[in-house]
Scaffold this motif. Structure first.
Motif, PDB file in Angstrom:
ATOM      1  N   VAL A 188       1.150   8.399  45.389  1.00 36.81           N
ATOM      2  CA  VAL A 188      -0.186   8.126  44.865  1.00 36.81           C
ATOM      3  C   VAL A 188      -0.370   6.613  44.759  1.00 36.81           C
ATOM      4  CG1 VAL A 188      -1.737   8.379  42.885  1.00 36.81           C
ATOM      5  CG2 VAL A 188      -0.294  10.303  43.613  1.00 36.81           C
ATOM      6  N   SER A 189      -1.463   6.119  45.326  1.00 42.94           N
ATOM      7  CA  SER A 189      -1.693   4.676  45.400  1.00 42.94           C
ATOM      8  C   SER A 189      -2.811   4.271  44.450  1.00 42.94           C
ATOM      9  CB  SER A 189      -2.058   4.267  46.836  1.00 42.94           C
ATOM     10  OG  SER A 189      -2.373   2.889  46.902  1.00 42.94           O
ATOM     11  N   ILE A 190      -2.431   3.775  43.272  1.00 40.18           N
ATOM     12  CA  ILE A 190      -3.375   3.244  42.289  1.00 40.18           C
ATOM     13  C   ILE A 190      -2.870   1.864  41.873  1.00 40.18           C
ATOM     14  CG2 ILE A 190      -4.512   3.559  40.064  1.00 40.18           C
ATOM     15  CD1 ILE A 190      -3.971   6.545  40.265  1.00 40.18           C
ATOM     16  N   LEU A 191      -3.682   0.840  42.105  1.00 38.67           N
ATOM     17  CA  LEU A 191      -3.296  -0.528  41.792  1.00 38.67           C
ATOM     18  C   LEU A 191      -4.310  -1.162  40.852  1.00 38.67           C
ATOM     19  CD1 LEU A 191      -2.298  -1.676  45.402  1.00 38.67           C
ATOM     20  CD2 LEU A 191      -0.780  -0.838  43.591  1.00 38.67           C
ATOM     21  N   HIS A 192      -3.841  -2.143  40.075  1.00 35.56           N
ATOM     22  CA  HIS A 192      -4.685  -2.793  39.068  1.00 35.56           C
ATOM     23  C   HIS A 192      -4.669  -4.304  39.266  1.00 35.56           C
ATOM     24  CE1 HIS A 192      -3.286   1.053  37.397  1.00 35.56           C
ATOM     25  NE2 HIS A 192      -4.434   1.098  36.773  1.00 35.56           N
ATOM     26  N   PHE A 193      -5.840  -4.917  39.149  1.00 35.47           N
ATOM     27  CA  PHE A 193      -5.972  -6.365  39.262  1.00 35.47           C
ATOM     28  C   PHE A 193      -6.725  -6.869  38.047  1.00 35.47           C
ATOM     29  CE2 PHE A 193      -5.401  -4.621  43.419  1.00 35.47           C
ATOM     30  CZ  PHE A 193      -4.530  -5.493  44.046  1.00 35.47           C
TER      31      PHE A 193
END
Length: 210
Positions: free
Chosen positions: A67-72
């Motif tokens: 699962v690809s969830i990224l935060h910036f």
């Protein structure tokens, strides 16, 4: 030992928020656990609401499945009263997944609204409540086409409806009625934050969002 200065507290709180994003997205689960209050840590997201320990476990399971969830992160502010703080941090949530066989990216912009407390001398997150301000969906292959179901898209608030659409299609149960840029839900969150700084027994009521 001298008490931390206001500038030192603000720097430590900013570091706390940055550690959350770096360690969570990198799958550094042992260090990620240290950002949370060990007893009262609570996470609310579109797809999860519950204790921090459970959030770590399901995030790890998703990470291992790809699962690809990224935060910036962007701008940050902190209101500190004694051993408590409310921080707000501009952020984007980026998730990549297939929707009806088409690979897409969803970018959701908002703020992390964090109820923080000092525990054993270190700042920890007691409750994290994202505020969802706007989002969009883009196909990864510019030659691909995708038609969205307007009924499904319309079930969710404008601030995160494309994120909710993707997550629903991916099999997640997405919570409706989470706070956006304006409206009674986000005003209630601000009131809970003010009460937290004034000494309330709990960090608001994370079960109350409808």
């Amino acid at each position: 030992m001298a008490a931390p200065t206001p500038a030192e507290d603000r720097a430590a709180l900013r570091q706390l928020v940055e550690n959350w994003a770096i360690w969570r997205d990198a799958g550094d689960w042992d260090r990620f656990a240290t950002v949370w209050h060990p007893v009262d840590g609570w996470m609310t997201a579109t797809w999860f609401q519950g204790p921090a320990a459970d959030f770590i476990a399901v995030s790890r399971e998703g990470f291992d499945r790809g699962v690809s969830i990224l935060h910036f992160l962007g701008g940050h502010s902190a209101d500190v009263v004694g051993d408590r703080a409310i921080t707000q941090t501009k952020m984007t949530i980026n998730q990549r997944a297939e929707v009806d066989g088409v690979l897409v990216d969803v970018v959701c912009t908002g703020r992390f609204y964090d109820f923080c407390a000092r525990h054993d001398g270190d700042w920890t997150i007691v409750r994290r409540q994202p505020i969802y301000e706007k989002d969009r969906l883009d196909v990864v292959d510019p030659g691909a086409s995708l038609t969205l179901d307007p009924e499904l898209l319309g079930r969710f608030p404008a601030g995160y409806r494309h994120l909710a659409y993707l997550q629903t299609k991916a099999g997640f149960t997405v919570k409706a009625g989470l706070p956006g840029l304006t409206g009674p839900v986000v005003r209630r969150l601000y009131d809970e934050g003010a009460r937290w700084l004034a000494g309330s027994a709990t960090a608001g009521d994370p079960h109350a969002e409808e």
